[in-house]
Design a protein around this motif. Structure first.
Motif, PDB file in Angstrom:
ATOM      1  N   VAL A  69     -10.896  21.719  -2.259  1.00 47.31           N
ATOM      2  CA  VAL A  69     -11.428  20.863  -3.322  1.00 47.31           C
ATOM      3  C   VAL A  69     -10.604  19.591  -3.535  1.00 47.31           C
ATOM      4  N   ILE A  70      -9.305  19.713  -3.748  1.00 50.21           N
ATOM      5  CA  ILE A  70      -8.523  18.527  -4.108  1.00 50.21           C
ATOM      6  C   ILE A  70      -8.520  17.468  -3.010  1.00 50.21           C
ATOM      7  N   PRO A  71      -8.162  17.798  -1.765  1.00 53.92           N
ATOM      8  CA  PRO A  71      -8.204  16.742  -0.754  1.00 53.92           C
ATOM      9  C   PRO A  71      -9.598  16.160  -0.545  1.00 53.92           C
ATOM     10  N   LYS A  72     -10.625  16.989  -0.619  1.00 52.73           N
ATOM     11  CA  LYS A  72     -11.986  16.483  -0.397  1.00 52.73           C
ATOM     12  C   LYS A  72     -12.379  15.490  -1.486  1.00 52.73           C
ATOM     13  N   ASN A  91       7.561   9.852  11.693  1.00 54.29           N
ATOM     14  CA  ASN A  91       6.821   9.422  12.881  1.00 54.29           C
ATOM     15  C   ASN A  91       6.149   8.070  12.668  1.00 54.29           C
ATOM     16  N   PHE A  92       5.508   7.901  11.496  1.00 55.49           N
ATOM     17  CA  PHE A  92       4.771   6.670  11.215  1.00 55.49           C
ATOM     18  C   PHE A  92       5.634   5.628  10.501  1.00 55.49           C
ATOM     19  N   LYS A  93       6.897   6.001  10.206  1.00 57.66           N
ATOM     20  CA  LYS A  93       7.823   5.097   9.502  1.00 57.66           C
ATOM     21  C   LYS A  93       7.201   4.581   8.196  1.00 57.66           C
ATOM     22  N   LEU A  94       6.864   5.527   7.334  1.00 61.50           N
ATOM     23  CA  LEU A  94       6.129   5.219   6.110  1.00 61.50           C
ATOM     24  C   LEU A  94       7.059   5.065   4.910  1.00 61.50           C
ATOM     25  N   GLU A  95       6.659   4.191   4.004  1.00 64.41           N
ATOM     26  CA  GLU A  95       7.361   4.015   2.733  1.00 64.41           C
ATOM     27  C   GLU A  95       6.343   4.131   1.604  1.00 64.41           C
ATOM     28  N   ASN A  96       6.843   4.195   0.376  1.00 61.38           N
ATOM     29  CA  ASN A  96       5.967   4.280  -0.805  1.00 61.38           C
ATOM     30  C   ASN A  96       5.050   5.503  -0.727  1.00 61.38           C
ATOM     31  N   ASN A  97       5.672   6.671  -0.640  1.00 64.08           N
ATOM     32  CA  ASN A  97       4.933   7.902  -0.394  1.00 64.08           C
ATOM     33  C   ASN A  97       4.831   8.763  -1.654  1.00 64.08           C
ATOM     34  N   ILE A  98       3.620   9.208  -1.930  1.00 63.97           N
ATOM     35  CA  ILE A  98       3.336  10.061  -3.076  1.00 63.97           C
ATOM     36  C   ILE A  98       3.028  11.467  -2.565  1.00 63.97           C
ATOM     37  N   LEU A  99       3.600  12.467  -3.210  1.00 59.03           N
ATOM     38  CA  LEU A  99       3.388  13.859  -2.830  1.00 59.03           C
ATOM     39  C   LEU A  99       2.624  14.593  -3.922  1.00 59.03           C
ATOM     40  N   ILE A 100       1.551  15.265  -3.534  1.00 61.13           N
ATOM     41  CA  ILE A 100       0.832  16.171  -4.428  1.00 61.13           C
ATOM     42  C   ILE A 100       1.076  17.589  -3.936  1.00 61.13           C
ATOM     43  N   ILE A 101       1.620  18.443  -4.804  1.00 64.35           N
ATOM     44  CA  ILE A 101       1.838  19.846  -4.462  1.00 64.35           C
ATOM     45  C   ILE A 101       0.807  20.686  -5.206  1.00 64.35           C
ATOM     46  N   VAL A 102      -0.070  21.328  -4.470  1.00 68.32           N
ATOM     47  CA  VAL A 102      -1.084  22.204  -5.053  1.00 68.32           C
ATOM     48  C   VAL A 102      -0.526  23.625  -5.008  1.00 68.32           C
ATOM     49  N   HIS A 103      -0.104  24.126  -6.144  1.00 71.56           N
ATOM     50  CA  HIS A 103       0.571  25.419  -6.191  1.00 71.56           C
ATOM     51  C   HIS A 103      -0.422  26.572  -6.090  1.00 71.56           C
ATOM     52  N   ARG A 104       0.027  27.644  -5.435  1.00 68.00           N
ATOM     53  CA  ARG A 104      -0.777  28.841  -5.242  1.00 68.00           C
ATOM     54  C   ARG A 104      -0.368  29.903  -6.260  1.00 68.00           C
ATOM     55  N   SER A 105      -1.109  31.002  -6.248  1.00 67.86           N
ATOM     56  CA  SER A 105      -0.777  32.097  -7.159  1.00 67.86           C
ATOM     57  C   SER A 105       0.463  32.857  -6.696  1.00 67.86           C
ATOM     58  N   MET A 122       0.839  -1.210   0.000  1.00 73.54           N
ATOM     59  CA  MET A 122       0.000   0.000   0.000  1.00 73.54           C
ATOM     60  C   MET A 122       0.870   1.255   0.000  1.00 73.54           C
ATOM     61  N   LYS A 123       0.299   2.326  -0.540  1.00 76.80           N
ATOM     62  CA  LYS A 123       1.028   3.585  -0.602  1.00 76.80           C
ATOM     63  C   LYS A 123       0.449   4.566   0.415  1.00 76.80           C
ATOM     64  N   ASN A 124       1.132   5.692   0.556  1.00 77.25           N
ATOM     65  CA  ASN A 124       0.644   6.792   1.392  1.00 77.25           C
ATOM     66  C   ASN A 124       0.629   8.049   0.542  1.00 77.25           C
ATOM     67  N   LEU A 125      -0.335   8.916   0.814  1.00 75.19           N
ATOM     68  CA  LEU A 125      -0.537  10.091  -0.018  1.00 75.19           C
ATOM     69  C   LEU A 125      -0.492  11.354   0.830  1.00 75.19           C
ATOM     70  N   PHE A 126       0.264  12.336   0.357  1.00 71.93           N
ATOM     71  CA  PHE A 126       0.385  13.619   1.039  1.00 71.93           C
ATOM     72  C   PHE A 126      -0.028  14.722   0.068  1.00 71.93           C
ATOM     73  N   ILE A 127      -0.970  15.558   0.499  1.00 72.28           N
ATOM     74  CA  ILE A 127      -1.438  16.673  -0.318  1.00 72.28           C
ATOM     75  C   ILE A 127      -1.055  17.950   0.418  1.00 72.28           C
ATOM     76  N   ILE A 128      -0.183  18.756  -0.172  1.00 72.92           N
ATOM     77  CA  ILE A 128       0.299  19.956   0.522  1.00 72.92           C
ATOM     78  C   ILE A 128       0.300  21.149  -0.436  1.00 72.92           C
ATOM     79  N   GLY A 129       0.442  22.344   0.148  1.00 73.88           N
ATOM     80  CA  GLY A 129       0.475  23.534  -0.697  1.00 73.88           C
ATOM     81  C   GLY A 129       1.421  24.609  -0.206  1.00 73.88           C
TER      82      GLY A 129
END
Length: 326
Positions: A92-95, A22-36, A1-8
């Motif tokens: 919107v995106i995380p929801k 902290n959670f000792k996670l592997e297989n991590n995907i990052l989503i960067i939601v860029h601002r203006s 299984m993977k882990n998903l991070f949505i940040i901006g």
């Protein structure tokens, strides 16, 4: 299984890396939601490779509708199942992602006053599913919009568990590991700027900085917030005091101090999540919040963003303008 991070924002990215450790996670995907805000992009670009992500997905800022872009994102993410999803805001995106992908748990990442607002207004009240038309449109493309998951917390704020959620303490251990190399700076007060022109006029703001210098008889280094305007920074820079200087660090304050081996011993701001994080990272650092004055100009913003925020902290850390001699 993977882990998903949505940040901006840069702070959210730091908290994402803290969660991985902290959670000792592997297989991590990052989503960067860029601002203006271009300064936000610049800071994120500097630190996005602090961790080696399995995949980084950039969602570029657009003035036009991003509906189809978000639908394609959800289709891509639905290829996997996730152990954890971390996100900082109910936007919107995380929801839309949380409502449509398979996962075991969902956690809210710290984002300053926004975290406390979401906790008070949405998590405690179980009001997670309030929609606008932009979100309702996803129903016409076969996507779900209702969040059925509990929103757990990974936070450095002392917020009690409610409605059966988990509250996991973010102790910033990843950042604290580098503190031992820092050299204490007892001669300087670092002031973290905030874009407050809408509730505090620039003259009062600048006068408060001068009052701090007079009160403590120390150098004051002003670190601008990435959201402050050039006009405001130029105005503050005209403060005629040899003890005052402006330093644009171009990165989160936490990383600036660590990367430059500086151990700050006094940090102040009107409000900043960095005050919380620096208080945790540096045991011998004095932290002061200067309370935004409540008046007709600031009341709406104060009630909306700051009242609960100041209540979280001990009164010994909070100063008023009167305390500064104004």
């Amino acid at each position: 299984m993977k882990n998903l991070f949505i940040i901006g924002t840069p702070l959210q990215l730091i908290n994402a890396i803290e969660a991985i450790n902290n959670f000792k996670l592997e297989n991590n995907i990052l989503i960067i939601v860029h601002r203006s805000l271009e300064a936000n992009r610049t800071q994120l670009d500097k630190i996005r490779n602090l961790y080696e992500w399995e995949e980084i997905i950039d969602i570029e800022y657009s003035k036009h509708s991003s509906l189809l872009k978000y639908i394609d994102l959800v289709k891509h993410l639905k290829m996997y199942a996730y152990k954890y999803i971390f996100f900082p805001k109910l936007e919107v995106i995380p929801k839309i992602v949380i409502a449509n992908v398979k996962k075991e748990k969902v956690f809210l990442l710290d984002d300053g006053t926004m975290t406390i607002m979401i906790y008070e207004n949405n998590i405690k009240t179980n009001k997670l599913n309030e929609y606008n038309f932009k979100e309702i449109r996803f129903l016409f493309f076969g996507l779900k919009i209702k969040i059925r998951d509990k929103i757990n917390l990974f936070t450095y704020f002392d917020l009690p568990s409610v409605n059966g959620i988990e509250v996991i303490k973010n102790n910033l251990l990843y950042l604290k590991d580098d503190v031992k190399n820092g050299k204490k700076d007892d001669d300087t007060i670092f002031f973290l700027g905030q874009p407050l022109t809408n509730i505090i006029d620039d003259a009062t703001y600048r006068n408060s900085l001068e009052s701090i210098i007079k009160k403590h008889n120390k150098k004051l280094i002003y670190i601008p917030h990435r959201g402050e305007t050039k006009e405001k920074i130029d105005y503050l820079s005209k403060l005629d005091n040899p003890y005052f200087s402006v330093k644009d660090i171009g990165m989160p304050a936490e990383l600036f101090f660590l990367n430059n081996n500086i151990y700050p011993t006094h940090v102040m701001s009107y409000y900043s999540t960095a005050l919380t994080t620096l208080d945790m990272i540096y045991d011998d650092c004095i932290i002061n919040y200067i309370k935004v004055p409540e008046n007709s100009k600031s009341k709406a913003a104060f009630d909306r963003n700051l009242r609960k925020y100041y209540e979280v902290f001990g009164s010994d850390k909070i100063l008023t303008l009167q305390d500064l001699g104004m």
